[in-house]
Each structure stands twice: as structure tokens, then as C-alpha cells.
Design a protein around this motif. Structure first.
Motif, PDB file in Angstrom:
ATOM      1  N   LEU A 176      45.809  32.506  37.395  1.00  0.00           N
ATOM      2  CA  LEU A 176      45.053  32.917  36.218  1.00  0.00           C
ATOM      3  C   LEU A 176      45.729  34.077  35.490  1.00  0.00           C
ATOM      4  O   LEU A 176      46.462  34.864  36.081  1.00  0.00           O
ATOM      5  CB  LEU A 176      43.644  33.356  36.631  1.00  0.00           C
ATOM      6  CG  LEU A 176      42.851  32.381  37.501  1.00  0.00           C
ATOM      7  CD1 LEU A 176      41.499  32.993  37.856  1.00  0.00           C
ATOM      8  CD2 LEU A 176      42.671  31.041  36.796  1.00  0.00           C
ATOM      9  N   GLU A 216      41.572  36.158  32.368  1.00  0.00           N
ATOM     10  CA  GLU A 216      40.852  35.097  33.077  1.00  0.00           C
ATOM     11  C   GLU A 216      40.372  35.576  34.441  1.00  0.00           C
ATOM     12  O   GLU A 216      39.267  35.258  34.866  1.00  0.00           O
ATOM     13  CB  GLU A 216      41.750  33.864  33.222  1.00  0.00           C
ATOM     14  CG  GLU A 216      41.971  33.102  31.925  1.00  0.00           C
ATOM     15  CD  GLU A 216      43.085  32.070  32.030  1.00  0.00           C
ATOM     16  OE1 GLU A 216      43.295  31.329  31.048  1.00  0.00           O
ATOM     17  OE2 GLU A 216      43.752  32.012  33.091  1.00  0.00           O
ATOM     18  N   VAL A 242      39.602  28.847  33.338  1.00  0.00           N
ATOM     19  CA  VAL A 242      39.570  29.104  34.783  1.00  0.00           C
ATOM     20  C   VAL A 242      39.159  27.842  35.543  1.00  0.00           C
ATOM     21  O   VAL A 242      39.785  27.460  36.541  1.00  0.00           O
ATOM     22  CB  VAL A 242      38.576  30.249  35.104  1.00  0.00           C
ATOM     23  CG1 VAL A 242      38.345  30.344  36.614  1.00  0.00           C
ATOM     24  CG2 VAL A 242      39.104  31.572  34.562  1.00  0.00           C
TER      25      VAL A 242
END
Length: 207
Positions: free
Chosen positions: A141, A145, A179
């Protein structure tokens, strides 16, 4: 497969009958002889020792939901921890009850949206919290995020995440969508499980 409502009293609520034409209202002591694996059972939270009964029904192969007149995040978490796959307000519209039953009959979990964030936060803490996150999954990520994912797992709603991170709620939704895609999950609860140490144990068991 039958649908049963387990209650101590006589909660013959019309909307239950409208939602499930074949449903039967039954007292706790009368269910044992009738239950067949795969039946859908709704347990009222006013039944004495309802968490234990939910666990027993789940072990016997029933798809179990809990109904209550006073929803709370703590009780919702207790219901899920006991083995229930749904937690609903007893006065929910028939269409919502049908939706909840469809979800649990397909091995999903249904909790009212306004409670889901709090239930997720409780599950996250029960699994060890931020100190036990799987760092290799987080590495996929971006920094923003990761911040959104962590806030969501801690139990904050999209609106609360937006306020904490000083971004718009629309941006929160966009980051959360990214995500979910990157980590291959569908919702908040799966996100918690995906990033917790239990994920590897679950994966190993399923192989």
C-alpha cells in the motif's frame, strides 16, 4: 431448509412473517428436536444465555443470526464471537431481513452499516491491534492508503477517517477501494483478517 425464530416470549411480529413466509416461531427448548443441518435460525437476544445457544446451534450446522430490540456494537461483537453470522434489529424492514438471511446462507456476515465500523475495531483489537499487523501486506500500500486502512481497522467510520486525516470522505472511499483491490478483500472485516497474523494460520489450514 427451515427458518426458525427462537424467542422466550411470543414475538409474533408481522414483518417477520412478511419476510419469511415459511418461518416458525419456536421456544428454545423445542428447537433441538427439529433442527436440521443447514437450517436458518434467528435467536432473540432476550433468550437466557443466548450466546451459548448461538454457539451450540452454529456447531450443529445452522446458519445463525441474532435479533435485538436494542442494537449495540458490544452486543454485535458478542454475537459474532459466539458464532452468529448476522446481527439485526428485530424491527428491521422485511427486505432487510431477507437480505441478511441471503448473506448468512451464503457464508457471509451481515451487521448494520452503522455498527460495522465499531465491530471491526473490536475484532482488530482482539486480534492484537496495530502491533501485530503483517508488514509484508502493508508494504503493498501507499503511505496514505496505509493510514486509511489502519484508521478503518481501528473502528473509525469513513467520515471519522476523513476528519482525522484532513481529507474528504470521497477520498477516503477511493483509498479504501484501492486497499481492498490490492489486498484482495471485499470489506472491512476481511481487511482485518487479511492483515492479522491469523491470516497465515487460516491459509495453512485450508490447504
Amino acid at each position: 431448509m427451515a427458518t426458525y425464530f427462537v424467542s422466550q416470549g411470543h414475538d409474533e411480529i408481522p414483518r417477520w412473517q412478511e419476510a419469511f413466509k415459511d418461518a416458525r416461531l419456536i421456544r428454545p427448548d423445542d428447537l433441538d428436536a427439529r433442527l436440521v443441518r443447514g437450517d436458518c435460525v434467528w435467536v432473540m437476544a432476550d433468550v437466557p444465555e443466548w450466546p451459548e445457544r448461538v454457539g451450540e446451534l452454529q456447531r450443529r450446522g445452522a446458519a445463525v443470526g441474532v435479533m435485538t430490540y436494542s442494537p449495540s456494537a458490544a452486543e454485535a461483537f458478542q454475537a459474532l464471537e459466539s458464532g452468529a453470522r448476522a446481527y439485526v434489529h428485530a424491527l428491521s424492514p422485511p427486505e432487510l431481513l431477507r437480505q441478511a438471511r441471503l448473506v448468512i446462507m451464503n457464508q457471509g456476515i451481515w451487521v448494520p452499516p452503522e455498527l460495522m465500523a465499531r465491530v471491526v475495531g473490536g475484532a482488530f483489537q482482539a486480534l492484537g491491534g496495530a502491533g501485530r499487523l503483517r508488514s509484508e501486506a502493508l508494504a503493498e500500500l501507499t503511505e496514505r492508503e496505509r493510514a486509511v486502512a489502519l484508521a478503518v481497522m481501528e473502528g473509525y467510520s469513513n467520515k471519522e477517517v476523513a476528519r482525522r486525516l484532513d481529507i474528504t470522505e470521497r477520498t477516503v472511499k477511493a483509498h479504501l477501494g484501492a486497499v481492498f483491490r490490492k489486498l484482495g478483500v471485499r470489506d472491512r472485516m476481511q481487511l482485518v483478517l487479511r492483515l492479522s497474523p491469523t491470516h497465515e494460520a487460516i491459509a495453512d489450514t485450508s490447504q
